[in-house]
Design an enzyme around this catalytic site. Structure first.
Site, PDB file in Angstrom:
ATOM      1  N   ASP A  76       0.949  -1.353  -0.156  1.00  0.00           N
ATOM      2  CA  ASP A  76      -0.183   0.056   0.047  1.00  0.00           C
ATOM      3  C   ASP A  76       0.865   1.229   0.071  1.00  0.00           C
ATOM      4  O   ASP A  76       1.992   1.168   0.856  1.00  0.00           O
ATOM      5  CB  ASP A  76      -0.649   0.070   1.148  1.00  0.00           C
ATOM      6  CG  ASP A  76      -2.295   0.353   0.946  1.00  0.00           C
ATOM      7  OD1 ASP A  76      -2.361   1.600   0.486  1.00  0.00           O
ATOM      8  OD2 ASP A  76      -3.277  -0.519   1.155  1.00  0.00           O
ATOM      9  N   ASP A  92      -2.986   4.549  -2.398  1.00  0.00           N
ATOM     10  CA  ASP A  92      -4.114   5.275  -1.431  1.00  0.00           C
ATOM     11  C   ASP A  92      -4.615   6.557  -1.839  1.00  0.00           C
ATOM     12  O   ASP A  92      -3.636   7.361  -1.943  1.00  0.00           O
ATOM     13  CB  ASP A  92      -3.515   5.215   0.000  1.00  0.00           C
ATOM     14  CG  ASP A  92      -4.655   5.425   1.121  1.00  0.00           C
ATOM     15  OD1 ASP A  92      -5.747   4.735   0.799  1.00  0.00           O
ATOM     16  OD2 ASP A  92      -4.557   6.483   1.734  1.00  0.00           O
ATOM     17  N   GLU A 130      -6.479   3.916  -6.039  1.00  0.00           N
ATOM     18  CA  GLU A 130      -7.536   4.204  -5.311  1.00  0.00           C
ATOM     19  C   GLU A 130      -8.056   5.526  -5.554  1.00  0.00           C
ATOM     20  O   GLU A 130      -7.283   6.723  -5.300  1.00  0.00           O
ATOM     21  CB  GLU A 130      -7.426   4.047  -3.789  1.00  0.00           C
ATOM     22  CG  GLU A 130      -8.808   4.065  -3.231  1.00  0.00           C
ATOM     23  CD  GLU A 130      -8.890   4.395  -1.699  1.00  0.00           C
ATOM     24  OE1 GLU A 130     -10.040   4.155  -1.026  1.00  0.00           O
ATOM     25  OE2 GLU A 130      -8.183   5.222  -1.154  1.00  0.00           O
ATOM     26  N   HIS A 164     -11.012  -3.588   2.685  1.00  0.00           N
ATOM     27  CA  HIS A 164     -11.286  -3.219   4.113  1.00  0.00           C
ATOM     28  C   HIS A 164     -11.912  -1.881   4.668  1.00  0.00           C
ATOM     29  O   HIS A 164     -12.089  -1.721   5.738  1.00  0.00           O
ATOM     30  CB  HIS A 164      -9.617  -2.881   4.543  1.00  0.00           C
ATOM     31  CG  HIS A 164      -9.097  -1.690   4.030  1.00  0.00           C
ATOM     32  ND1 HIS A 164      -8.816  -1.666   2.562  1.00  0.00           N
ATOM     33  CD2 HIS A 164      -8.579  -0.632   4.313  1.00  0.00           C
ATOM     34  CE1 HIS A 164      -8.463  -0.775   2.451  1.00  0.00           C
ATOM     35  NE2 HIS A 164      -8.202   0.247   3.385  1.00  0.00           N
ATOM     36  N   ASP A 165     -12.352  -1.398   3.599  1.00  0.00           N
ATOM     37  CA  ASP A 165     -13.202  -0.024   3.909  1.00  0.00           C
ATOM     38  C   ASP A 165     -14.816  -0.317   3.653  1.00  0.00           C
ATOM     39  O   ASP A 165     -15.567   0.642   3.752  1.00  0.00           O
ATOM     40  CB  ASP A 165     -12.963   1.190   3.089  1.00  0.00           C
ATOM     41  CG  ASP A 165     -11.661   1.489   3.224  1.00  0.00           C
ATOM     42  OD1 ASP A 165     -10.920   1.672   4.264  1.00  0.00           O
ATOM     43  OD2 ASP A 165     -10.778   2.073   2.532  1.00  0.00           O
TER      44      ASP A 165
HETATM   45  C1  GLC Z   1      -8.256   4.954   2.019  1.00  0.00           C
HETATM   46  C2  GLC Z   1      -7.901   3.739   2.762  1.00  0.00           C
HETATM   47  C3  GLC Z   1      -8.710   4.000   4.088  1.00  0.00           C
HETATM   48  C4  GLC Z   1      -8.206   4.964   4.861  1.00  0.00           C
HETATM   49  C5  GLC Z   1      -8.014   6.264   4.040  1.00  0.00           C
HETATM   50  C6  GLC Z   1      -7.038   7.116   4.523  1.00  0.00           C
HETATM   51  O1  GLC Z   1      -9.526   5.233   1.605  1.00  0.00           O
HETATM   52  O2  GLC Z   1      -8.478   2.669   2.045  1.00  0.00           O
HETATM   53  O3  GLC Z   1      -8.527   2.900   4.833  1.00  0.00           O
HETATM   54  O4  GLC Z   1      -8.579   5.308   6.119  1.00  0.00           O
HETATM   55  O5  GLC Z   1      -7.558   6.181   2.666  1.00  0.00           O
HETATM   56  O6  GLC Z   1      -5.876   7.129   4.193  1.00  0.00           O
END
Ligand code: GLC
Length: 552
Positions: free
Chosen positions: A100, A200, A254, A323-324
């Protein structure tokens, strides 16, 4: 589709959330040795790539998405030697490892921030410092976790921007030294032999000059300014050229608030990333606000996912959870009577579309949402922040009023410990687990699934084999049938001489559909029900039934 072939297009990715995967030393928190102990299991699923959520040194305010040192391992997870062992063990099993990459922000405990707040070492402009205070922040942007996106720092005597928790300060990518430092750390990890990155919130890295106010009606105020900002594309291209483009690495970014057109700029043949994670299909059960009831129509989910199948100029990622996000049987099908059928139905969807499928730990055994009954049970900053924000605004009196919504939506649903067997704490730890184990673990666990030939787990393995054997599922052209049907999702995939039909019943009742004669059904390739059905243009599907037919 005339798609150039690549290993990462044909790969199946398995996502591991280290905190909740497997605890080897009894401290209640998962760790790297725990992951190593379970690598044979991951390999047995047919996974080609493992995506590891952040394992870097971090105060863990956001479970590792708040990084204190990019070149060190969080001590509860192990040491750098453990990590090196993990990489070697992954490679020994012919799998690859992607890490990540969290570079939109750092922890406020990171050395850069420490120096920045004191205006030392040339670090001041690494972050966004502006005059302001709690009553008069520099603009109206909100944090993704609720509340203002600005926090006051006594030492600096100013406020700094944080699009997430206040311990996650946004880096200012307009500062050239920030970009150089980030590229250095990316190359450092690539040199260690990793195979790529999941990046991320990578489309948030460019903020417009002047940081203008956002539309106050948006749930995430300011998003129209900081998502896909003015120089995002330029910085991504620079990053790619300076780092991973020089390696045989895969990248998946992401991207919050992205549509198919902008995504195409990022992932088309000469774009800076291989794939994006977009959120459009994750929005179908979101009302205007995070706390709106989670209701959805199958036709909406179909429309969004079909659109990405046909309109994206570039390669798709395929995911239904991570995980979100909540657990998928609870969210999109049934986590009760038809839990097993539902797990298989959604797996069939994931593995028969074109793109790279991502499986999140526990999805392959049909894990379900947790029955949360109070804020004190939760760890997720987002759930807690959104509920507290609503209480403070006087919109609700307490948790009970939004319990159903939190149960449906909380990120902690995905973060409860992985369920390995029916022993105490589901075999995750000998200690006290950091987050409660789902009470269904005695039925829903890996050992039980291994022993049951009809389990979701065995069906996933079948799906992976099917995908490996038929390029049509990886590279095929997608055609949606019955777009408005609210119970059945049916589509054809076609590649060269091969064509398949996928029919999925998303309802708990038997449903008959009449398919276009051109889609008349052929030999059954896989199904989540044992008995064969009579074939024909009329197809009767039992509750949550999934059928995949060869049309050759
Ligand atoms: C992304 C991650 C999440 C995190 C956020 C801030 O969305 O997947 O888990 O809280 O970024 O880093």
């Amino acid at each position: 589709m005339d798609e150039e072939r690549a290993w990462w297009k044909e790969a199946v990715v398995y996502q591991i959330y280290p905190r909740s995967f497997n605890d080897s030393d009894g401290d209640g928190v998962g760790d790297l040795q725990g992951i190593i102990d379970r690598l044979d299991y991951v390999a047995s699923l047919g996974a080609d790539v493992i995506w590891l959520n952040p394992v870097y040194d971090s105060p863990q305010a956001d479970n590792g998405y708040d990084i204190r040192d990019y070149r060190a391992i969080y001590d509860e997870y192990g040491t750098m030697a453990d990590w090196e062992e993990l990489l070697a063990e992954v490679h020994d099993r012919d799998m690859r490892l992607i890490m990540d990459l969290v570079v939109n922000h750092t922890s406020t405990e990171h050395e850069w921030f420490q120096q920045s707040r004191r205006d030392e070492g040339g670090y001041r402009n690494y972050y966004f410092w502006r005059e302001g205070d709690a009553e008069h922040p520099p603009n109206n942007w909100k944090s993704g976790f609720g509340g203002s996106a600005w926090a006051s720092d006594e030492e600096a005597g100013m406020q700094y921007l944080h699009l997430f928790d206040e311990t996650q300060a946004d880096l200012d990518w307009d500062e050239a030294a920030v970009r150089e430092d980030v590229y250095d750390l990316i190359n450092w990890w690539l040199e260690k032999g990793i195979d790529g990155f999941r990046m991320d919130v990578i489309n948030l890295i460019s903020k417009p000059e002047g940081l203008p106010d956002g539309d106050p009606e948006q749930d995430w105020v300011g998003i129209e300014h900081f998502a896909n900002g003015p120089r995002a594309q330029e910085y991504l291209a620079e990053m790619a050229a300076e780092t991973y483009d020089n390696y045989d690495a895969m990248t998946v970014g992401e991207c919050v608030g992205i549509d198919v057109e902008t995504a195409s700029d990022y992932v088309s043949a000469d774009g800076p990333m291989d794939m994006v994670f977009h959120f459009e299909h994750m929005q179908v059960d979101m009302g205007d606000r995070w706390l709106s009831p989670a209701e959805w129509d199958l036709s909406d989910l179909k429309a969004v996912m079909s659109y990405w199948q046909t309109e994206l100029d570039g390669w798709n990622s395929l995911y239904l959870t991570n995980h979100d996000q909540p657990r998928i049987v609870s969210r999109f099908a049934d986590d009760d009577e038809y839990r097993v059928e539902s797990g298989k139905l959604l797996g069939t969807l994931l593995f028969t579309l074109s793109g790279t499928p991502y499986v999140y730990q526990g999805q392959e055994i049909g894990m379900t949402n947790y029955p949360w009954s109070g804020l004190d049970e939760l760890d997720d900053l987002q759930s807690i922040g959104k509920v507290e924000e609503a209480i403070e605004a006087g919109e609700i009196d307490g948790f009970e009023e939004v319990q159903d919504i939190v149960r449906a939506r909380s990120r902690d649903n995905a973060r409860t410990p992985m369920q390995w067997d029916d022993s105490e704490n589901a075999g995750f730890t000998n200690g006290d687990p950091w987050l409660a184990v789902n009470p269904d673990y005695e039925d829903v666990n890996v050992a039980a699934a291994e022993a049951d030939p009809d389990s979701v787990l065995h069906y996933y393995r079948e799906l992976v084999d099917l995908r490996d054997a038929h390029a049509v599922f990886v590279y095929g052209d997608y055609e949606l049938l019955l777009p408005d049907h609210e119970e059945v999702w049916a589509y054809r995939m076609e590649l060269d001489e091969e064509a398949v039909l996928v029919a999925l019943n998303f309802s708990d009742t038997e449903t008959t559909v009449t398919l276009d004669p051109a889609a008349a059904v052929g030999d059954l390739l896989v199904s989540n029900y044992d008995e064969q059905h009579p074939n024909g243009t009329e197809l009767t599907l039992r509750p949550y039934e999934a059928r995949v037919y060869s049309l050759n």
